[in-house]
Design a protein around this motif. Sequence first.
Motif, PDB file in Angstrom:
ATOM      1  N   SER A   1       0.851  -1.191   0.000  1.00  0.00           N
ATOM      2  CA  SER A   1       0.000   0.000   0.000  1.00  0.00           C
ATOM      3  C   SER A   1       0.886   1.239   0.000  1.00  0.00           C
ATOM      4  O   SER A   1       2.110   1.149   0.088  1.00  0.00           O
ATOM      5  CB  SER A   1      -0.918   0.026   1.233  1.00  0.00           C
ATOM      6  N   LEU A   2       0.255   2.390  -0.053  1.00  0.00           N
ATOM      7  CA  LEU A   2       0.990   3.652   0.005  1.00  0.00           C
ATOM      8  C   LEU A   2       1.829   3.738   1.278  1.00  0.00           C
ATOM      9  O   LEU A   2       2.914   4.318   1.280  1.00  0.00           O
ATOM     10  CB  LEU A   2      -0.007   4.819  -0.060  1.00  0.00           C
TER      11      LEU A   2
ATOM     12  N   LEU B   1       3.716   8.369  -9.509  1.00  0.00           N
ATOM     13  CA  LEU B   1       3.041   9.666  -9.464  1.00  0.00           C
ATOM     14  C   LEU B   1       3.068  10.359 -10.825  1.00  0.00           C
ATOM     15  O   LEU B   1       2.084  11.003 -11.215  1.00  0.00           O
ATOM     16  CB  LEU B   1       3.676  10.555  -8.390  1.00  0.00           C
TER      17      LEU B   1
ATOM     18  N   VAL C   1       0.291   8.673 -12.772  1.00  0.00           N
ATOM     19  CA  VAL C   1      -1.002   9.122 -12.242  1.00  0.00           C
ATOM     20  C   VAL C   1      -1.307  10.531 -12.744  1.00  0.00           C
ATOM     21  O   VAL C   1      -2.420  10.820 -13.196  1.00  0.00           O
ATOM     22  CB  VAL C   1      -1.034   9.062 -10.700  1.00  0.00           C
TER      23      VAL C   1
ATOM     24  N   VAL D   1      -8.588  11.623  -7.930  1.00  0.00           N
ATOM     25  CA  VAL D   1      -7.487  10.677  -7.753  1.00  0.00           C
ATOM     26  C   VAL D   1      -7.530  10.206  -6.310  1.00  0.00           C
ATOM     27  O   VAL D   1      -7.584  11.033  -5.388  1.00  0.00           O
ATOM     28  CB  VAL D   1      -6.129  11.346  -8.061  1.00  0.00           C
TER      29      VAL D   1
ATOM     30  N   THR E   1      -6.484   6.700  -3.411  1.00  0.00           N
ATOM     31  CA  THR E   1      -6.029   5.364  -3.082  1.00  0.00           C
ATOM     32  C   THR E   1      -6.683   4.985  -1.764  1.00  0.00           C
ATOM     33  O   THR E   1      -7.173   5.844  -1.028  1.00  0.00           O
ATOM     34  CB  THR E   1      -4.488   5.272  -3.020  1.00  0.00           C
TER      35      THR E   1
ATOM     36  N   GLN F   1      -8.948  -1.080   1.581  1.00  0.00           N
ATOM     37  CA  GLN F   1      -8.185  -1.588   0.446  1.00  0.00           C
ATOM     38  C   GLN F   1      -8.527  -3.059   0.199  1.00  0.00           C
ATOM     39  O   GLN F   1      -8.002  -3.952   0.849  1.00  0.00           O
ATOM     40  CB  GLN F   1      -6.687  -1.413   0.722  1.00  0.00           C
TER      41      GLN F   1
ATOM     42  N   LEU G   1      -0.696  -1.760  -3.802  1.00  0.00           N
ATOM     43  CA  LEU G   1      -0.881  -0.326  -4.024  1.00  0.00           C
ATOM     44  C   LEU G   1      -1.524  -0.093  -5.384  1.00  0.00           C
ATOM     45  O   LEU G   1      -1.050  -0.596  -6.397  1.00  0.00           O
ATOM     46  CB  LEU G   1       0.477   0.384  -3.945  1.00  0.00           C
ATOM     47  N   HIS G   2      -2.603   0.649  -5.393  1.00  0.00           N
ATOM     48  CA  HIS G   2      -3.261   1.031  -6.632  1.00  0.00           C
ATOM     49  C   HIS G   2      -3.926   2.383  -6.443  1.00  0.00           C
ATOM     50  O   HIS G   2      -4.412   2.709  -5.366  1.00  0.00           O
ATOM     51  CB  HIS G   2      -4.276  -0.028  -7.095  1.00  0.00           C
ATOM     52  N   VAL G   3      -3.888   3.170  -7.499  1.00  0.00           N
ATOM     53  CA  VAL G   3      -4.449   4.518  -7.478  1.00  0.00           C
ATOM     54  C   VAL G   3      -5.586   4.566  -8.492  1.00  0.00           C
ATOM     55  O   VAL G   3      -5.410   4.180  -9.648  1.00  0.00           O
ATOM     56  CB  VAL G   3      -3.372   5.573  -7.811  1.00  0.00           C
ATOM     57  N   HIS G   4      -6.734   5.029  -8.043  1.00  0.00           N
ATOM     58  CA  HIS G   4      -7.888   5.182  -8.912  1.00  0.00           C
ATOM     59  C   HIS G   4      -7.911   6.600  -9.478  1.00  0.00           C
ATOM     60  O   HIS G   4      -7.766   7.563  -8.729  1.00  0.00           O
ATOM     61  CB  HIS G   4      -9.196   4.982  -8.126  1.00  0.00           C
TER      62      HIS G   4
END
Length: 114
Positions: free
Chosen positions: A54-55, A68, A71, A87, A89, A95, A100-103
């Motif tokens: 994760s972040l 980043l 993103v 944006v 996470t 989660q 780690l994933h960013v929407h």
Amino acid sequence: MAQYSGDDFYCDVAMPRREPLQVVFEDRDVLAFHHTRPFWPVHIVVVPKAHVDSLLTLEDSGLASRLLEVVQSVAADVVARHGKASVMTNLGDYQDSKHLHVHVHAGRPLRSVS
């Protein structure tokens, strides 16, 4: 593909391409693709190819910077096409996939949160 029930969709399904993906961007470090079960009309997920929980556990500053950058690029494209973007996470129990994933998303939710 049947409903996925593991805890790392990205390592288990997305990156080995066990399910078709609509890829937006890919290089040796990062993959960005349209979510396979979108929650918003525009819903892109950006993930590091290396497993990072994760972040909160991202320690590689080079990977963090590259993630980043992607993103930012994906979000800029969504804004250019749709006039807005969000944006986000998730962390901890929020989660679902422990990678780690960013929407990057735009539009009203397609369904209610359960």
